[in-house]
Design a protein around this motif. Sequence first.
Motif, PDB file in Angstrom:
ATOM      1  N   LYS A 267     -22.478  67.197 -29.787  1.00 29.63           N
ATOM      2  CA  LYS A 267     -22.090  66.778 -29.130  1.00 29.63           C
ATOM      3  C   LYS A 267     -24.231  66.245 -28.250  1.00 29.63           C
TER       4      LYS A 267
ATOM      5  N   ASN B 248     -24.389  62.271 -26.841  1.00 30.33           N
ATOM      6  CA  ASN B 248     -26.137  61.996 -26.618  1.00 30.33           C
ATOM      7  C   ASN B 248     -26.660  60.904 -26.880  1.00 30.33           C
TER       8      ASN B 248
ATOM      9  N   ARG C  87     -26.507  64.120 -16.492  1.00 28.56           N
ATOM     10  CA  ARG C  87     -25.951  64.440 -17.304  1.00 28.56           C
ATOM     11  C   ARG C  87     -27.204  65.287 -18.437  1.00 28.56           C
TER      12      ARG C  87
ATOM     13  N   TYR D 236     -25.906  69.082 -20.046  1.00 27.92           N
ATOM     14  CA  TYR D 236     -26.641  68.408 -21.736  1.00 27.92           C
ATOM     15  C   TYR D 236     -26.860  69.387 -21.773  1.00 27.92           C
TER      16      TYR D 236
END
Length: 358
Positions: free
Chosen positions: A2, A6, A188, A192
């Motif tokens: 992840k 990102n 996002r 996230y």
Amino acid sequence: MKNELNLIMSNNLRIDEEKYKSILQYIKLNITEKYEFPQEIVHVGGVTIATLGNFSASTGKPKSKKTFNVSAIVASALSGKEVLKYKAELPPCKNRILYIDTEQSKCHCHKVLERILTLAGLPTDQENDRIQFFVLREYTPEQRRDIISWALHEEQNIGLVIIDGIRDLIHDINSPSESLNIINELMRWSSYYELHIHTVLHLNKGDDNTRGHVGTELNNKAETVLQVSKNMENGKISEVRAMHIRDKEFVPFAFMIGEDSLPHLVEDYQFKINKRDRVTSFVDMSEELHRTALEVTFSECNEFNGYQTLLDALKKGYDSIGYSRGRNTLVNLCKFLMEHKAIVKAGRTYSYNNSFHL
């Protein structure tokens, strides 16, 4: 994985074949896996308006008391109590709030923070580490976005983010590219960091549409858009309703500012609709309007004994939203409501089922 994804998204790095294969494993949806529904954190009358991993908004014209409405949401999240009609509950691992104001001075922002703590029943003479309040009035749109991004990266256990002034995160409110970029940023950030973002945007002065291209994108992508508007006959009263919502619509409510400078719920408030919003058939009427009318119908009595008594009460309830009709239409309306389980019959007794759906 992840973190790598990102980094690629934020820096626009080229994706080589090896990274592409790794990302595919992260973004691929598998029918054999179980995916948890996002955790619900804010409700109005039992209706979900906010979940972790999503974003929402409050809209309204200037002086409609949007910030007072947002203050109630934050106060409920801090206290766990119902404030106005909001009942918020953040998970223990994400029980902190980040409040961003892009428009007001520190003096005015201090009043907002004091109001939030007072509504939450918390002391105002000491710092509260569960809420961070940042004032970004003097910065550029790029700097504001960078500060928010860094704050989300650095602050721990954030579950709710308020951005009072999404318009100030971009230069041109009518720019399709800027609008799409900032909405993508909201998606996002919320996804996230697994938190909820609630932002504020003005409505156009001439109509009830959210401002600019960013407003259009907001309506398309937000989980919930709340509309705060002044009562046409009493400017001291502000009405709150769902402009757009993924869940079922909640019953609208109203509040006014008391002598203590705090928002207070207006009990037994009856909503009226504008002529241009009136519908010609109850079949075309929104679930929200039906709920409003039925709340008035059954406000004085939980159940009615006898069909004519029910029709008389329905006439009063639907008159309150501007839908005045004769007996024949009310008979068909009653049949429609019973078919959709909004009204339940037991012998000669008729009662209201507030968990109905159209």
